[in-house]
Design a protein around this motif. Structure first.
Motif, PDB file in Angstrom:
ATOM      1  N   ALA A 168      55.191  86.656  76.926  1.00 54.24           N
ATOM      2  CA  ALA A 168      55.321  88.096  77.155  1.00 54.24           C
ATOM      3  C   ALA A 168      56.762  88.592  77.198  1.00 54.24           C
ATOM      4  CB  ALA A 168      54.597  88.483  78.440  1.00 54.24           C
ATOM      5  N   SER A 169      57.640  87.840  77.825  1.00 51.73           N
ATOM      6  CA  SER A 169      59.015  88.325  78.006  1.00 51.73           C
ATOM      7  C   SER A 169      59.946  87.947  76.864  1.00 51.73           C
ATOM      8  CB  SER A 169      59.584  87.768  79.321  1.00 51.73           C
ATOM      9  OG  SER A 169      59.673  86.342  79.255  1.00 51.73           O
ATOM     10  N   GLN A 170      59.524  87.086  75.961  1.00 46.62           N
ATOM     11  CA  GLN A 170      60.446  86.551  74.961  1.00 46.62           C
ATOM     12  C   GLN A 170      60.930  87.566  73.920  1.00 46.62           C
ATOM     13  OE1 GLN A 170      59.359  82.795  73.223  1.00 46.62           O
ATOM     14  NE2 GLN A 170      58.983  81.817  75.190  1.00 46.62           N
ATOM     15  N   PRO A 171      60.068  88.464  73.392  1.00 50.32           N
ATOM     16  CA  PRO A 171      60.580  89.403  72.379  1.00 50.32           C
ATOM     17  C   PRO A 171      61.729  90.265  72.880  1.00 50.32           C
ATOM     18  CG  PRO A 171      58.196  89.377  72.343  1.00 50.32           C
ATOM     19  CD  PRO A 171      58.612  88.586  73.559  1.00 50.32           C
ATOM     20  N   GLU A 172      61.687  90.656  74.146  1.00 46.90           N
ATOM     21  CA  GLU A 172      62.739  91.514  74.696  1.00 46.90           C
ATOM     22  C   GLU A 172      64.078  90.783  74.775  1.00 46.90           C
ATOM     23  OE1 GLU A 172      61.340  92.847  78.439  1.00 46.90           O
ATOM     24  OE2 GLU A 172      59.621  93.944  77.623  1.00 46.90           O
ATOM     25  N   GLU A 173      64.032  89.455  74.797  1.00 46.67           N
ATOM     26  CA  GLU A 173      65.266  88.677  74.879  1.00 46.67           C
ATOM     27  C   GLU A 173      65.924  88.503  73.505  1.00 46.67           C
ATOM     28  OE1 GLU A 173      63.921  85.080  76.585  1.00 46.67           O
ATOM     29  OE2 GLU A 173      63.360  85.973  78.502  1.00 46.67           O
ATOM     30  N   GLY A 174      65.196  88.885  72.436  1.00 49.30           N
ATOM     31  CA  GLY A 174      65.731  88.742  71.086  1.00 49.30           C
ATOM     32  C   GLY A 174      66.629  89.902  70.706  1.00 49.30           C
ATOM     33  N   GLU A 175      67.260  89.782  69.537  1.00 51.90           N
ATOM     34  CA  GLU A 175      68.170  90.805  69.050  1.00 51.90           C
ATOM     35  C   GLU A 175      67.430  91.814  68.171  1.00 51.90           C
ATOM     36  OE1 GLU A 175      72.047  89.139  67.682  1.00 51.90           O
ATOM     37  OE2 GLU A 175      71.058  87.216  68.049  1.00 51.90           O
ATOM     38  N   SER A 176      67.966  93.022  68.100  1.00 57.26           N
ATOM     39  CA  SER A 176      67.391  94.069  67.277  1.00 57.26           C
ATOM     40  C   SER A 176      67.617  93.770  65.802  1.00 57.26           C
ATOM     41  CB  SER A 176      68.019  95.417  67.634  1.00 57.26           C
ATOM     42  OG  SER A 176      67.765  96.383  66.631  1.00 57.26           O
ATOM     43  N   ALA A 177      66.560  93.886  65.001  1.00 53.61           N
ATOM     44  CA  ALA A 177      66.684  93.633  63.565  1.00 53.61           C
ATOM     45  C   ALA A 177      67.646  94.627  62.930  1.00 53.61           C
ATOM     46  CB  ALA A 177      65.311  93.718  62.903  1.00 53.61           C
ATOM     47  N   VAL A 178      67.608  95.886  63.363  1.00 54.56           N
ATOM     48  CA  VAL A 178      68.485  96.907  62.792  1.00 54.56           C
ATOM     49  C   VAL A 178      69.947  96.556  63.043  1.00 54.56           C
ATOM     50  CG1 VAL A 178      69.134  99.330  62.872  1.00 54.56           C
ATOM     51  CG2 VAL A 178      66.724  98.683  63.032  1.00 54.56           C
ATOM     52  N   ALA A 179      70.250  96.091  64.257  1.00 54.03           N
ATOM     53  CA  ALA A 179      71.640  95.740  64.580  1.00 54.03           C
ATOM     54  C   ALA A 179      72.076  94.461  63.876  1.00 54.03           C
ATOM     55  CB  ALA A 179      71.780  95.586  66.094  1.00 54.03           C
ATOM     56  N   VAL A 180      71.204  93.476  63.825  1.00 55.38           N
ATOM     57  CA  VAL A 180      71.557  92.171  63.259  1.00 55.38           C
ATOM     58  C   VAL A 180      71.871  92.263  61.775  1.00 55.38           C
ATOM     59  CG1 VAL A 180      70.538  89.961  62.581  1.00 55.38           C
ATOM     60  CG2 VAL A 180      70.400  90.734  64.958  1.00 55.38           C
ATOM     61  N   TRP A 181      71.130  93.081  61.035  1.00 57.53           N
ATOM     62  CA  TRP A 181      71.277  93.081  59.579  1.00 57.53           C
ATOM     63  C   TRP A 181      72.558  93.752  59.107  1.00 57.53           C
ATOM     64  CZ3 TRP A 181      68.378  91.235  55.345  1.00 57.53           C
ATOM     65  CH2 TRP A 181      67.408  90.302  55.721  1.00 57.53           C
ATOM     66  N   GLY A 182      73.374  94.206  60.027  1.00 54.24           N
ATOM     67  CA  GLY A 182      74.709  94.644  59.653  1.00 54.24           C
ATOM     68  C   GLY A 182      75.709  93.511  59.623  1.00 54.24           C
ATOM     69  N   ASP A 183      75.290  92.308  60.024  1.00 52.97           N
ATOM     70  CA  ASP A 183      76.176  91.148  60.100  1.00 52.97           C
ATOM     71  C   ASP A 183      75.557  90.005  59.304  1.00 52.97           C
ATOM     72  OD1 ASP A 183      77.763  88.989  60.711  1.00 52.97           O
ATOM     73  OD2 ASP A 183      77.571  89.169  62.892  1.00 52.97           O
ATOM     74  N   PRO A 184      75.948  89.809  58.032  1.00 53.28           N
ATOM     75  CA  PRO A 184      75.328  88.777  57.194  1.00 53.28           C
ATOM     76  C   PRO A 184      75.381  87.385  57.803  1.00 53.28           C
ATOM     77  CG  PRO A 184      76.652  90.241  55.846  1.00 53.28           C
ATOM     78  CD  PRO A 184      76.932  90.596  57.271  1.00 53.28           C
ATOM     79  N   GLN A 185      76.480  87.032  58.470  1.00 53.28           N
ATOM     80  CA  GLN A 185      76.578  85.705  59.059  1.00 53.28           C
ATOM     81  C   GLN A 185      75.538  85.529  60.158  1.00 53.28           C
ATOM     82  OE1 GLN A 185      78.242  83.099  58.009  1.00 53.28           O
ATOM     83  NE2 GLN A 185      77.356  81.861  59.647  1.00 53.28           N
ATOM     84  N   ARG A 186      75.331  86.561  60.955  1.00 51.29           N
ATOM     85  CA  ARG A 186      74.316  86.477  62.019  1.00 51.29           C
ATOM     86  C   ARG A 186      72.913  86.382  61.418  1.00 51.29           C
ATOM     87  NH1 ARG A 186      72.917  84.000  65.968  1.00 51.29           N
ATOM     88  NH2 ARG A 186      71.703  85.042  67.604  1.00 51.29           N
ATOM     89  N   VAL A 187      72.684  87.082  60.322  1.00 50.46           N
ATOM     90  CA  VAL A 187      71.388  86.993  59.645  1.00 50.46           C
ATOM     91  C   VAL A 187      71.116  85.558  59.222  1.00 50.46           C
ATOM     92  CG1 VAL A 187      70.092  87.705  57.596  1.00 50.46           C
ATOM     93  CG2 VAL A 187      71.399  89.389  58.868  1.00 50.46           C
ATOM     94  N   ARG A 188      72.111  84.888  58.648  1.00 48.81           N
ATOM     95  CA  ARG A 188      71.931  83.502  58.210  1.00 48.81           C
ATOM     96  C   ARG A 188      71.647  82.579  59.396  1.00 48.81           C
ATOM     97  NH1 ARG A 188      76.913  84.965  55.521  1.00 48.81           N
ATOM     98  NH2 ARG A 188      76.413  85.822  53.461  1.00 48.81           N
ATOM     99  N   GLN A 189      72.365  82.795  60.484  1.00 45.24           N
ATOM    100  CA  GLN A 189      72.145  81.967  61.667  1.00 45.24           C
ATOM    101  C   GLN A 189      70.723  82.141  62.205  1.00 45.24           C
ATOM    102  OE1 GLN A 189      75.301  83.369  64.172  1.00 45.24           O
ATOM    103  NE2 GLN A 189      76.871  82.101  63.190  1.00 45.24           N
ATOM    104  N   LEU A 190      70.258  83.385  62.232  1.00 40.75           N
ATOM    105  CA  LEU A 190      68.899  83.632  62.730  1.00 40.75           C
ATOM    106  C   LEU A 190      67.853  83.076  61.769  1.00 40.75           C
ATOM    107  CD1 LEU A 190      69.301  87.226  64.182  1.00 40.75           C
ATOM    108  CD2 LEU A 190      68.840  85.128  65.461  1.00 40.75           C
ATOM    109  N   TYR A 191      68.131  83.146  60.479  1.00 39.98           N
ATOM    110  CA  TYR A 191      67.211  82.517  59.517  1.00 39.98           C
ATOM    111  C   TYR A 191      67.063  81.035  59.829  1.00 39.98           C
ATOM    112  CZ  TYR A 191      65.782  79.991  55.382  1.00 39.98           C
ATOM    113  OH  TYR A 191      65.141  79.121  54.540  1.00 39.98           O
TER     114      TYR A 191
END
Length: 548
Positions: free
Chosen positions: A431-454
């Protein structure tokens, strides 16, 4: 005198505004028709050109005497340019995600699926807002183009011979530049027809699609396997549970060393060690997927049917065929067949009608009561447990299943974490895990972070799979773990091919004796020199290997 000065100032102000609007209209006619080229391979350099479409519409407008007719001409011109811009934008979006340009004949239906992915990532309100914004921008651009064309065309007509002379000079300059191949930027001609080129290329792709469809029809007719003759097939796997697990976005880039794949390398290394301790063995290679970056069902259909399905049109046509799939072959040979599709929330008629599954387990009947993780309605760990409880824990005979693991689906955030299997329950432990994740809208402005999350997402899916094998000992299981496609270009890079890893895991050594001639690598991670097959070759080779 004061009144006279005020009147003169007003006239000057009006003249300035009129001149500014005319300059803006000319700039609009110069730039807007070039946008399709700027969105394509030519890049921003395509804007340093003169569009023939605007020259033509001004000439026509200057010659048309009736106001309604001029408005109609301007409206048609604006509509053509807007359509070309939309097509070019779709080409850019498709090439950056699934590595091919948009085709209206092939991809009209997939736009609905794309909207669903955006809705899962941003929520229904966010997705609807994006669509509304796109429609508003397209409408505004169209209105602006029509108004600009009318203003310039009317101005040329008003100035008579002098206006026509200016237009003639511009047209002559365009012709000379065209004949001379003049370029201000290499690869971007000054004499341009970007709008026309975009629409011609789109039409050409439609013609090519028709020819490819004809070749597809011939491939369907040439199938060597008879759907009615599956009773004596797959005898070497008698009594075994056979599971094909598609791992979303698990592409070759995931198993090649790079700056972001360390989590995947760790999980595969630890997974191999666990398999050895538990008496399993693994063999791995690569399959070339018919799709890239998305449209997963094309890969599923290709692997199952043994025919190359790389467009939505071919997929729709295939669904009308009585063709042997891997699942129908197992079903005909006595296996109970299941599809586990955790993100489906509606009836899937093709599951039974084409694939031959006896039952479909999905978001409606897997019993999950926890939160969604973007597109993934449930974590892969829960999917494995629910599938095991409903399919493999009884004595109803051997099972053949396709299990879709979707936690690694774009946008790769938020991500679940592995929890103790005894605590999974109905999924509310997440139940609490999604709130601990990062916003997709914010993350996709940083290609390196996108790769790390992939990498984190694929590592999670693989870790959940290895943990499942470690937790539920199954001596009669044959597990085929396969990627559906490479991730989008932001992760894969511009030079990536369409290969995906495939691994067969089992405890029975006889399974690997039957595929020894394949020459696959030992372990769960294929090497750079591992064999590569087209994905449509897998059905026949697998059936041949395990049949008399």
């Amino acid at each position: 005198m004061a009144a006279g000065r005020d009147l003169g100032a007003g006239a000057a102000g009006g003249g300035f505004r009129s001149a500014a609007l005319t300059i803006l209209a000319c700039a609009t006619l110069l730039v807007a028709p070039l946008i399709p080229g700027a969105l394509g391979d030519e890049g921003p350099g395509a804007l340093l050109a003169v569009p023939v479409e605007s020259i033509a519409v001004v000439v026509v407008l200057a010659a048309v005497p009736h106001r309604l007719a001029r408005r109609a001409v301007a409206g048609v011109y604006a509509a053509i340019v807007v359509v070309a811009i939309v097509v070019a934008a779709l080409d850019l979006a498709y090439e950056s995600t699934i590595d091919r340009p948009f085709s209206l004949a092939e991809d009209g239906g997939s736009l609905v699926s794309a909207y669903g992915v955006v809705s899962d990532a941003m929520g229904p309100v966010g997705a609807a807002s994006v669509v509304a914004l796109i429609l508003a921008i397209a409408t505004l651009v169209g209105w602006g183009l029509a108004a600009a064309a009318l203003r310039v065309g009317t101005l040329v007509a008003h100035h008579g011979r002098r206006g026509r002379g200016v237009v003639a000079a511009v047209a002559a300059t365009w012709i000379v530049c065209s004949l001379a191949g003049a370029q201000l930027v290499p690869g971007a001609p000054v004499a341009a027809s970007r709008t026309g080129e975009a629409l011609v290329e789109s039409s050409s792709r439609a013609v090519t699609s028709v020819r490819e469809q004809e070749a597809f029809e011939r491939a369907l007719a040439a199938d060597s396997l008879d759907p009615a003759a599956s009773g004596d097939l797959l005898a070497a796997l008698a009594g075994k549970d056979v599971v094909i697990a598609f791992v979303e976005s698990y592409g070759r880039v995931a198993v090649e060393p790079s700056g972001f794949t360390a989590p995947i390398e760790r999980v595969l290394r630890e997974g191999d060690a666990m398999l050895a301790r538990r008496g399993y063995a693994a063999r791995s290679a690569f399959l070339t997927s018919p799709t890239f970056g998305g449209v997963s069902w094309l890969a599923h259909a290709t692997l199952q049917s043994g025919v190359w399905v790389d467009t939505q049109t071919k997929y729709a046509r295939l669904m009308t065929e009585d063709r042997m799939t891997l699942s129908s072959a197992f079903g005909g040979a006595g296996w109970r067949t299941l599809a586990v599709v955790p993100s489906n929330d509606r009836e899937w008629e093709e599951g039974e009608a084409f694939y031959g599954f006896d039952a479909v387990l999905d978001a409606r009947n897997l019993g999950y009561r926890g939160p969604s993780f973007g597109y993934a309605r449930m974590p892969d760990q829960y999917t494995w447990q629910a599938f095991h409880a409903r399919a493999l824990s009884g004595d109803d005979g051997p099972v053949m299943a396709e299990v879709d693991l979707v936690s690694s689906h774009t946008p790769w955030t938020p991500l679940p974490e592995i929890v103790p299997w005894s605590q999974l329950g109905d999924g509310r432990v997440f139940a609490s895990q999604p709130e601990e994740g990062e916003s997709a809208v914010a993350v996709w402005g940083d290609p390196q972070r996108v790769r790390q999350l992939y990498a984190d997402s694929v590592a999670y899916s693989l870790e959940a799979t290895f943990s499942y094998l470690a937790t539920f000992d199954q001596s009669d299981l044959v597990l085929i773990v396969v990627g559906d496609h490479q991730p989008s270009r932001i992760v894969s890079g511009d030079d990536a091919n369409s290969d995906v890893p495939v691994t067969i895991i089992a405890q029975d050594p006889a399974v690997f004796e039957h595929i020894e001639s394949w020459g696959w690598d030992d372990g769960a991670r294929p090497s750079a020199t591992a064999p590569v097959w087209r994905m449509d070759a897998f059905r026949d080779r697998f059936i041949d290997a395990f049949s008399p």
